[in-house]
Design a protein around this motif. Structure first.
Motif, PDB file in Angstrom:
ATOM      1  N   PHE A 125      33.070  -3.446 110.089  1.00  0.00           N
ATOM      2  CA  PHE A 125      34.455  -3.380 110.894  1.00  0.00           C
ATOM      3  C   PHE A 125      34.777  -2.162 111.270  1.00  0.00           C
ATOM      4  O   PHE A 125      35.662  -1.907 112.368  1.00  0.00           O
ATOM      5  CB  PHE A 125      35.504  -3.578 109.771  1.00  0.00           C
ATOM      6  N   THR A 126      34.205  -1.161 110.833  1.00  0.00           N
ATOM      7  CA  THR A 126      34.436   0.236 111.604  1.00  0.00           C
ATOM      8  C   THR A 126      33.624   0.221 113.325  1.00  0.00           C
ATOM      9  O   THR A 126      34.503   0.435 114.108  1.00  0.00           O
ATOM     10  CB  THR A 126      33.417   1.454 111.179  1.00  0.00           C
ATOM     11  N   GLY A 127      32.609  -0.402 113.107  1.00  0.00           N
ATOM     12  CA  GLY A 127      32.094  -0.895 114.574  1.00  0.00           C
ATOM     13  C   GLY A 127      32.947  -1.738 115.438  1.00  0.00           C
ATOM     14  O   GLY A 127      33.175  -1.658 116.649  1.00  0.00           O
ATOM     15  N   VAL A 128      33.383  -2.879 114.627  1.00  0.00           N
ATOM     16  CA  VAL A 128      34.381  -3.749 115.307  1.00  0.00           C
ATOM     17  C   VAL A 128      35.665  -3.173 115.758  1.00  0.00           C
ATOM     18  O   VAL A 128      35.920  -3.287 116.835  1.00  0.00           O
ATOM     19  CB  VAL A 128      34.682  -5.119 114.474  1.00  0.00           C
ATOM     20  N   ALA A 129      36.204  -2.383 114.929  1.00  0.00           N
ATOM     21  CA  ALA A 129      37.720  -1.801 115.325  1.00  0.00           C
ATOM     22  C   ALA A 129      37.542  -0.658 116.431  1.00  0.00           C
ATOM     23  O   ALA A 129      38.291  -0.657 117.397  1.00  0.00           O
ATOM     24  CB  ALA A 129      38.181  -1.056 114.105  1.00  0.00           C
ATOM     25  N   THR A 130      36.215   0.034 116.363  1.00  0.00           N
ATOM     26  CA  THR A 130      36.077   1.230 117.218  1.00  0.00           C
ATOM     27  C   THR A 130      35.676   0.392 118.580  1.00  0.00           C
ATOM     28  O   THR A 130      36.576   0.788 119.782  1.00  0.00           O
ATOM     29  CB  THR A 130      34.556   1.924 117.025  1.00  0.00           C
ATOM     30  N   VAL A 131      35.042  -0.607 119.009  1.00  0.00           N
ATOM     31  CA  VAL A 131      34.868  -1.230 120.076  1.00  0.00           C
ATOM     32  C   VAL A 131      35.915  -1.809 120.476  1.00  0.00           C
ATOM     33  O   VAL A 131      36.335  -1.953 121.863  1.00  0.00           O
ATOM     34  CB  VAL A 131      33.633  -2.038 120.195  1.00  0.00           C
ATOM     35  N   VAL A 132      36.885  -2.616 119.916  1.00  0.00           N
ATOM     36  CA  VAL A 132      38.049  -3.440 120.430  1.00  0.00           C
ATOM     37  C   VAL A 132      39.059  -2.130 120.759  1.00  0.00           C
ATOM     38  O   VAL A 132      39.726  -2.479 121.624  1.00  0.00           O
ATOM     39  CB  VAL A 132      38.388  -4.278 119.158  1.00  0.00           C
ATOM     40  N   ALA A 133      39.320  -1.088 120.005  1.00  0.00           N
ATOM     41  CA  ALA A 133      40.173  -0.171 120.289  1.00  0.00           C
ATOM     42  C   ALA A 133      39.837   0.413 121.679  1.00  0.00           C
ATOM     43  O   ALA A 133      40.824   0.457 122.571  1.00  0.00           O
ATOM     44  CB  ALA A 133      40.286   0.808 119.312  1.00  0.00           C
TER      45      ALA A 133
END
Length: 280
Positions: A125-133
């Protein structure tokens, strides 16, 4: 449909669209599109004057040994479908464009990002949150559309949007299923015929739990035992988690009340699948 590869060009196009007074809807994807993705596009088109989409298989959300290299990539067919559905602009960057040399900033949603899929896939979810941000910063949409199948992801992103004061509405959309009940997923392509039949136990078990709730069984412990018995008794299926949680915090709750999330993740053969429902 215009296909854009660079951050700067995508920002410029979206800026011009917003200046024209258009309500911009955005659907981020990793490609390998199916009817679930297209339902998000249609919802966005119904609620916004113009729709943008992205295709980016995000390496940051895959751990070593996961299926990043094997993840289905069907870019030309995806473009055809998005064009047919009326998407105005597609952002399709390379990894070097999203994560240039020297980039070190990550977005971590503490606590909630370590639950359910975050516990099973540390760092996911760090990967998800980073790319979505980053995508939200590039596109700056009025509304962004995500599928309810990824319920834990939705909870993480809602927390991120709130905490970082993104000026947008995050819209969760209903799960789209095949005729036999299997939740649509790009990873369904990995399943053999036998495995696909075995995978139906996920939706079947959730339906059994839903029926028990309708019959006034509300205790989480009893419902979880019912579900685990069904899942653990199915050949070829290895349970990752079955949980009854608060849909916002992803923390376990003792009783299955209205608005609570019932979620499952399991391996069918080597393929990890997820499914869920919200208690009405």
């Amino acid at each position: 449909m215009q296909v854009v590869k660079s951050v700067a060009e995508m920002q410029d196009i979206c800026r011009k669209l917003r200046r024209g007074g258009e309500a911009l809807g955005f659907v981020p994807t990793m490609g390998a599109l199916h009817e679930g993705h297209l339902s998000l596009i249609r919802r966005a088109r119904a609620e916004c004057q113009v729709v943008a989409a992205s295709i980016f298989v995000n390496p940051l959300q895959f751990a070593p040994g996961e299926d990043f290299a094997q993840y289905p990539r069907t870019f030309e067919e995806d473009c055809r479908q998005l064009d047919t559905e009326g998407v105005a602009v597609l952002f399709a960057p390379e990894a070097e464009e999203m994560y240039p040399s020297g980039a070190v900033t990550l977005v971590t949603v503490s606590g909630i990002g370590d639950r359910l899929d975050g516990a099973s896939r540390p760092g996911h979810f760090t990967g998800v949150a980073t790319v979505v941000a980053k995508l939200f910063h590039v596109v700056a949409p009025a509304r962004a559309y995500f599928g309810q199948k990824d319920a834990a992801q939705l909870a993480v992103l809602r927390q991120m949007v709130q905490d970082l004061n993104f000026d947008l509405e995050l819209v969760g959309c209903e799960i789209v299923r095949d005729r036999d009940g299997l939740a649509l997923s790009s990873r369904n392509k990995y399943l053999s015929g036998k495995e696909r039949d075995q995978a139906l136990v996920l939706s079947r078990t959730l339906n059994q739990m839903k029926q028990s709730i309708s019959s006034r069984e509300r205790q989480s412990a009893a419902l979880l035992q019912l579900g685990k018995d069904a899942l653990n008794g199915t050949e070829g299926v290895r349970l990752d988690y079955l949980a009854i949680v608060d849909s916002r915090t992803l923390l376990p709750v003792p009783s299955a009340e209205k608005g609570v999330l019932v979620a499952v993740a399991a391996y069918v053969g080597r393929t990890r699948l997820i499914d869920n429902f919200l208690i009405a």
